[in-house]
Design a protein around this motif. Sequence first.
Motif, PDB file in Angstrom:
ATOM      1  N   THR A 531     -93.054 -31.067  25.771  1.00 49.64           N
ATOM      2  CA  THR A 531     -94.181 -30.902  25.314  1.00 49.64           C
ATOM      3  C   THR A 531     -95.380 -29.915  25.171  1.00 49.64           C
ATOM      4  OG1 THR A 531     -95.324 -32.844  25.634  1.00 49.64           O
ATOM      5  CG2 THR A 531     -93.768 -33.352  24.062  1.00 49.64           C
ATOM      6  N   ASN A 534     -93.186 -26.318  25.102  1.00 53.78           N
ATOM      7  CA  ASN A 534     -93.056 -25.642  23.703  1.00 53.78           C
ATOM      8  C   ASN A 534     -94.242 -25.755  23.023  1.00 53.78           C
ATOM      9  OD1 ASN A 534     -93.363 -28.377  22.944  1.00 53.78           O
ATOM     10  ND2 ASN A 534     -91.204 -28.813  22.877  1.00 53.78           N
ATOM     11  N   PHE A 535     -95.530 -26.032  23.490  1.00 52.84           N
ATOM     12  CA  PHE A 535     -96.890 -26.194  23.157  1.00 52.84           C
ATOM     13  C   PHE A 535     -97.018 -26.848  21.760  1.00 52.84           C
ATOM     14  CE2 PHE A 535     -97.709 -22.905  25.848  1.00 52.84           C
ATOM     15  CZ  PHE A 535     -96.823 -22.001  25.920  1.00 52.84           C
ATOM     16  N   THR A 536     -96.341 -28.303  21.868  1.00 48.11           N
ATOM     17  CA  THR A 536     -96.503 -29.273  20.851  1.00 48.11           C
ATOM     18  C   THR A 536     -97.560 -30.407  21.142  1.00 48.11           C
ATOM     19  OG1 THR A 536     -94.550 -30.394  21.684  1.00 48.11           O
ATOM     20  CG2 THR A 536     -94.122 -28.648  20.013  1.00 48.11           C
ATOM     21  N   MET A 537     -97.841 -30.353  22.475  1.00 48.28           N
ATOM     22  CA  MET A 537     -98.710 -31.454  22.891  1.00 48.28           C
ATOM     23  C   MET A 537    -100.311 -30.991  22.486  1.00 48.28           C
ATOM     24  SD  MET A 537     -99.393 -32.449  27.020  1.00 48.28           S
ATOM     25  CE  MET A 537    -100.481 -34.126  27.370  1.00 48.28           C
ATOM     26  N   VAL A 538    -100.907 -31.976  22.013  1.00 45.64           N
ATOM     27  CA  VAL A 538    -102.358 -31.632  21.549  1.00 45.64           C
ATOM     28  C   VAL A 538    -103.136 -31.461  22.900  1.00 45.64           C
ATOM     29  CG1 VAL A 538    -104.455 -32.302  20.519  1.00 45.64           C
ATOM     30  CG2 VAL A 538    -102.024 -32.903  19.545  1.00 45.64           C
ATOM     31  N   LYS A 547    -101.043 -22.182  25.008  1.00 47.65           N
ATOM     32  CA  LYS A 547    -100.450 -21.308  24.107  1.00 47.65           C
ATOM     33  C   LYS A 547    -101.363 -19.997  23.876  1.00 47.65           C
ATOM     34  CE  LYS A 547     -98.755 -21.060  19.293  1.00 47.65           C
ATOM     35  NZ  LYS A 547     -98.392 -21.904  17.978  1.00 47.65           N
TER      36      LYS A 547
END
Length: 584
Positions: A531, A534-538, A547
């Motif tokens: 995560t 792919n820069f989906t983690m907050v 990112k």
Amino acid sequence: MRKRWDQWVERFRNTSLARKMMVVYAAIFGILCGITLLAMQVTLSIYDGQLYQKSLEELNFFTERVDGELKKVEELSFDLAMDYEIQNQLSVIKSAKNKAEYSFQMSKLRSRLTTEALSAELVSEFIYTDKFLTRYEVGKRYVELPVGIYDSLLEKFDKAKGAYVYENPTEEFPYLVSGRDIRKHIDASLDYLGSLIFVSDIRVLIEKHLNQLKTDVSSLCVTSDSGLIYQSEDGLYEKIRQVLPESDYEIINLEGRKYFLCQLTSAETGWTYVNMFPYSSIYFMNTMVRYCLIGGFLVLFVAAMLILKRLSTAITRPLNRLTDSIQIVEAGEFQKAKEYLEGEKRGDEAGILTQEFRIMLDKIMVLIHENYEKQILLKDTQYRALQAQINPHFLYNTLNSINWMIRSGKNEEASEMLISLGDLLRAAFRKEQLATVLEELELARHYIDIQKVRYRRRAEFLVEAEGDLEAYHVPRMILQPLVENSINHGVDNSLNKCRILVRVKENEEAQTMTLEVEDDGPGMTEEELETVRNFTMVPKGNGIGLKNIRERLNLIFSDAVFEITSQPGKGTVVRIEIPKYGGK
């Protein structure tokens, strides 16, 4: 008056925009400073009242302790007067039929009174008398009792019929003389058996509890209806008797100095206790706080005016440059006018106006240059947007840490943090988009210095650098966010002390620069790591996201390497490898 007002309004209307802003800023800031100072003055005045009340409470506590000691003397007289053995001895003495028996019983009584006198802490001397032939004086110290006081006390004994009575101390005879008649209670006849008189040194009794008054430089005097009882220094009562206040406490002027004086009358004895100490001894810090606040606000006001002057100049500068550019266009030099506005990239009204003017110039210029200029503008605008996101978040986090330190009372550490913050801001607020590797490393060091104060027991910071760091350039503000990220996810989530290593290295063979930030924190699982990659983690907190850093790298370097590796329990490593940019 109306005409002068209109002149001032007209002058304000025609002055420059920067000066108008300065006037408005100064008025607003001055009003805020005035309100704040007024609030602080009210607060300190309330605090003064609390201090006055506290001083009076301390005097009251001292008075109660002295009254308690006097009460012990009264209780001792009662206990001895009601003691069965003493009552029995005096009854035998009174009915003795021969001199031998009388002498034996009197010897036993004297021995008992001597024992009591030696064990009585507050009584210097015991006197027993039958008012006629017998008078025994025993105790730790002999005090010659004035005849007038002795006779007056015996008269009061007769009237009191066994109750406790006393003679107030005076300046001439500073002893409390008290006692009572001994009345026969074993057969309830209340026949007179003798009188007990106690002589107590009032100075010893008062000074025993004088340390209850916390102010070391205080002066105390005690008075009664009979006059002065006690004074802690010679001539004190004569100094203050003319200025004694009607209220419980008051600030008085005495011999050119200010003193705080509070007084209290005991409900038990009727004695008046007067405590006086220099005003400055207890309120010096309060006065200094007032002066420091006023001085601090003056310095702050001057500093704010200087900052606001620079700020107003910075705000109005685009309009001035746009005016200059229009004058260049009037001369027909479109390209020169466009180049003159190259540095102005703002999102406010002035920036929009400047941008629209440049677009107008673009439409006038040759179409072949139009597309090229748009690409440059797009790239620069993206970078400016990213940079505008970085600085406020970073400054907010740092100021929040300083606020935490001040609230914790760690003022020295907060001062060190402010010095590091100043160095950090000077480096971070430079206008250039790129910085040398050394400058970027120094920026990270300043940030680490700040965080060392906050995480001194929870984190260890190491910095390693190799190569010619002054020769090559990297995007500004990419190393410090990685350190902040390690703190947020490594130190804050670790139960043990976390180690953070910052490594900057020049790779001569590969012609690249490597920047790494490594921590030995809790690390991440494969799912969490995915995560992040792919820069989906907050992101945690309001810092600069990973990112964001990657996008800034991609704006300048098409072949930049941005890697994140992590293992549970072994920590996390973020590595950036970019081509050497710049050079000697």
